[in-house]
Design a protein around this motif. Structure first.
Motif, mmCIF file in Angstrom:
data_model
loop_
_atom_site.group_PDB
_atom_site.id
_atom_site.type_symbol
_atom_site.label_atom_id
_atom_site.label_comp_id
_atom_site.label_asym_id
_atom_site.label_seq_id
_atom_site.Cartn_x
_atom_site.Cartn_y
_atom_site.Cartn_z
ATOM 1 N N UNK A 198 0.833 -1.212 0.000
ATOM 2 C CA UNK A 198 0.000 0.000 0.000
ATOM 3 C C UNK A 198 0.866 1.260 0.000
ATOM 4 N N UNK A 199 1.954 1.216 0.732
ATOM 5 C CA UNK A 199 2.864 2.378 0.747
ATOM 6 C C UNK A 199 3.429 2.656 -0.651
ATOM 7 N N UNK A 200 3.759 1.590 -1.357
ATOM 8 C CA UNK A 200 4.271 1.758 -2.721
ATOM 9 C C UNK A 200 3.187 2.297 -3.642
ATOM 10 N N UNK A 201 1.967 1.793 -3.481
ATOM 11 C CA UNK A 201 0.844 2.276 -4.292
ATOM 12 C C UNK A 201 0.617 3.763 -4.045
ATOM 13 N N UNK A 202 0.641 4.143 -2.767
ATOM 14 C CA UNK A 202 0.453 5.555 -2.410
ATOM 15 C C UNK A 202 1.559 6.413 -3.010
ATOM 16 N N UNK A 203 2.804 5.968 -2.856
ATOM 17 C CA UNK A 203 3.942 6.744 -3.366
ATOM 18 C C UNK A 203 3.880 6.901 -4.876
ATOM 19 N N UNK A 204 3.546 5.820 -5.575
ATOM 20 C CA UNK A 204 3.471 5.899 -7.032
ATOM 21 C C UNK A 204 2.361 6.837 -7.485
ATOM 22 N N UNK A 205 1.271 6.809 -6.761
ATOM 23 C CA UNK A 205 0.172 7.716 -7.090
ATOM 24 C C UNK A 205 0.578 9.163 -6.900
ATOM 25 N N UNK A 206 1.302 9.430 -5.826
ATOM 26 C CA UNK A 206 1.770 10.795 -5.573
ATOM 27 C C UNK A 206 2.785 11.241 -6.613
ATOM 28 N N UNK A 207 3.723 10.349 -6.924
ATOM 29 C CA UNK A 207 4.785 10.706 -7.858
ATOM 30 C C UNK A 207 4.287 10.869 -9.292
ATOM 31 N N UNK A 208 3.211 10.141 -9.605
ATOM 32 C CA UNK A 208 2.667 10.241 -10.956
ATOM 33 C C UNK A 208 1.858 11.511 -11.176
ATOM 34 N N UNK A 209 1.534 12.175 -10.070
ATOM 35 C CA UNK A 209 0.712 13.376 -10.177
ATOM 36 C C UNK A 209 -0.766 13.088 -10.160
ATOM 37 N N UNK A 210 -1.161 11.803 -10.066
ATOM 38 C CA UNK A 210 -2.584 11.434 -10.035
ATOM 39 C C UNK A 210 -3.174 11.522 -8.632
ATOM 40 N N UNK A 211 -2.303 11.551 -7.623
ATOM 41 C CA UNK A 211 -2.787 11.594 -6.257
ATOM 42 C C UNK A 211 -2.667 12.983 -5.674
ATOM 43 N N UNK A 212 -3.741 13.475 -5.086
ATOM 44 C CA UNK A 212 -3.744 14.795 -4.480
ATOM 45 C C UNK A 212 -4.176 14.685 -3.023
ATOM 46 N N UNK A 213 -3.498 15.419 -2.156
ATOM 47 C CA UNK A 213 -3.889 15.473 -0.768
ATOM 48 C C UNK A 213 -4.898 16.601 -0.579
ATOM 49 N N UNK A 214 -5.709 16.472 0.459
ATOM 50 C CA UNK A 214 -6.720 17.492 0.730
ATOM 51 C C UNK A 214 -8.053 17.103 0.118
ATOM 52 N N UNK A 215 -8.988 18.001 0.230
ATOM 53 C CA UNK A 215 -10.357 17.714 -0.218
ATOM 54 C C UNK A 215 -10.555 18.245 -1.637
#
Length: 388
Positions: A371-388
């Motif tokens: 899950x940590x790798x999935x989260x990191x890849x999502x963040x690094x790809x620009x597809x994951x955003x924090x916040x609402x």
């Protein structure tokens, strides 16, 4: 931004809470200890419609929103994690068919799955392929209007009671492994389908978890999920997102049960002339537990809401919720045991069971390191955003 449940969601939660407190909590310790199959609970789950959580209303299901879906697993797991397992993998199988099935597959399967007449699970993991699903060895060779399936699956919950099992197979060869993978909806009564043994487990008692063998099982071509080869891995990974919300909610339920037990015990247990809840050391533990549980709950509901809103994958949200909530469940089970002292180590108290059950959520539906790798890849790809 609204952090309140709707009136309908609150009523749904209260109905489940009353059911769990009256019909699961009193029997769970003895049934878990003796390995008794909870057939009576299964019947009540059917009556409540919980086997149809992820089945659209047009096919006889509840068509529950994602928050209600999470609430169901939180409340049942709070009473007994094993009881949540009775309809957990089934609900993901329902989602797979409802989301990816052909019109004929939906009409034929979903009404029976919604009622609990036809129960299911997930046939993914193999002895040599857990996290790496692309490494599966189970094959399906086309023979006229059938596929001939051969392979072994393991850690399959509800394998003995499932009438149909979505099974991830290789239907061919391709340069990229995922393009050769498909899901077949296997009739478990077919010749060659054998459940070979129940696997011994530390916790998560109640539902059986099995190893099974498919020895040249013939599966009709019309039971290829979605009617197209090569879509299996994509279908499964989308389904596992829903499964991670399920697991996160179960973890919140286990953590809540651990906190409730610790709080109640701290008020009753006396030392040095006063309840131990009066000591700051205990108060600090309770405060940390309550805060982390609420954070895990909000992450879970956030992931559920984002999933229900549509608009694509929720790898980041579901991964965060599953990872954090499962770690909180482990921590709270241990802290509750410490608050109970020696009694926490006794099988006469619920904490001992919670301590054995909690680690499952850090492993199931993809380990927390994954899950940590999935989260990191999502963040690094620009597809994951924090916040609402």
């Amino acid at each position: 931004m609204d952090f309140e449940l709707s009136d309908e969601q609150r009523l749904f939660r209260q109905t489940l809470r009353d059911f769990a407190d009256k019909e699961i909590v009193p029997v769970a310790p003895e049934w878990e200890r003796t390995g008794r199959y909870p057939a009576e609970i299964v019947e009540r789950l059917r009556e409540l419609g919980l086997f149809g959580l992820n089945v659209p209303e047009e096919f006889g299901g509840l068509g529950a929103d994602r928050i209600s879906y999470a609430l169901a697993f939180e409340e049942i797991a709070r009473a007994w994690l094993g009881a949540a397992g009775l309809f957990g993998p089934h609900s993901v199988a329902c989602w797979l068919v409802a989301r990816n099935g052909t019109p004929e597959q939906k009409e034929r399967l979903l009404p029976r799955m919604a009622s609990g007449e036809l129960r299911s699970g997930l046939g993914l993991t193999e002895p040599g392929a857990g996290t790496d699903l692309q490494g599966i060895a189970t094959t399906a060779v086309r023979d006229a209007d059938h596929y001939v399936v051969s392979g072994t699956k393991t850690w399959i919950t509800n394998a003995r009671v499932a009438g149909m099992l979505p099974v991830l197979v290789k239907t061919g060869r391709a340069e990229r492994a995922h393009e050769a993978m498909s899901v077949l909806l296997v009739d478990t009564s077919a010749p060659g389908f054998t459940v070979t043994r129940d696997l011994p487990k530390l916790g998560y008692k109640g539902p059986e978890t099995c190893e099974l063998v498919l020895d040249e099982v013939r599966v009709p071509v019309e039971d290829l999920l979605g009617g197209r080869e090569g879509r299996g891995l994509q279908q499964v990974l989308n389904g596992l997102e829903i499964g991670r919300i399920n697991i996160a909610a179960r973890a919140v339920g286990v953590a809540q049960a651990a906190y409730d037990a610790a709080l109640g015990y701290s008020r009753q247990r006396e030392a040095f002339g006063q309840p131990i809840s009066g000591f700051q050391a205990i108060q600090l533990k309770l405060a940390d537990m309550a805060t982390e549980i609420q954070a895990a709950r909000l992450l879970t509901y956030w992931a559920a809401a984002k999933s229900g809103a549509g608009g694509g994958r929720v790898d980041l949200e579901a991964g965060m919720a599953k990872m954090h909530a499962s770690e909180v469940a482990i921590k709270c089970a241990l802290e509750s045991m410490r608050i109970h002292g020696g009694y926490g180590y006794s099988a006469e108290f619920i904490v001992e069971r919670l301590y054995r059950d909690a680690p499952l959520m850090a492993i199931g539906e993809g380990t927390n390191d994954v899950q940590r790798l999935v989260i990191a890849r999502s963040l690094l790809s620009g597809n994951g955003r924090l916040g609402w």
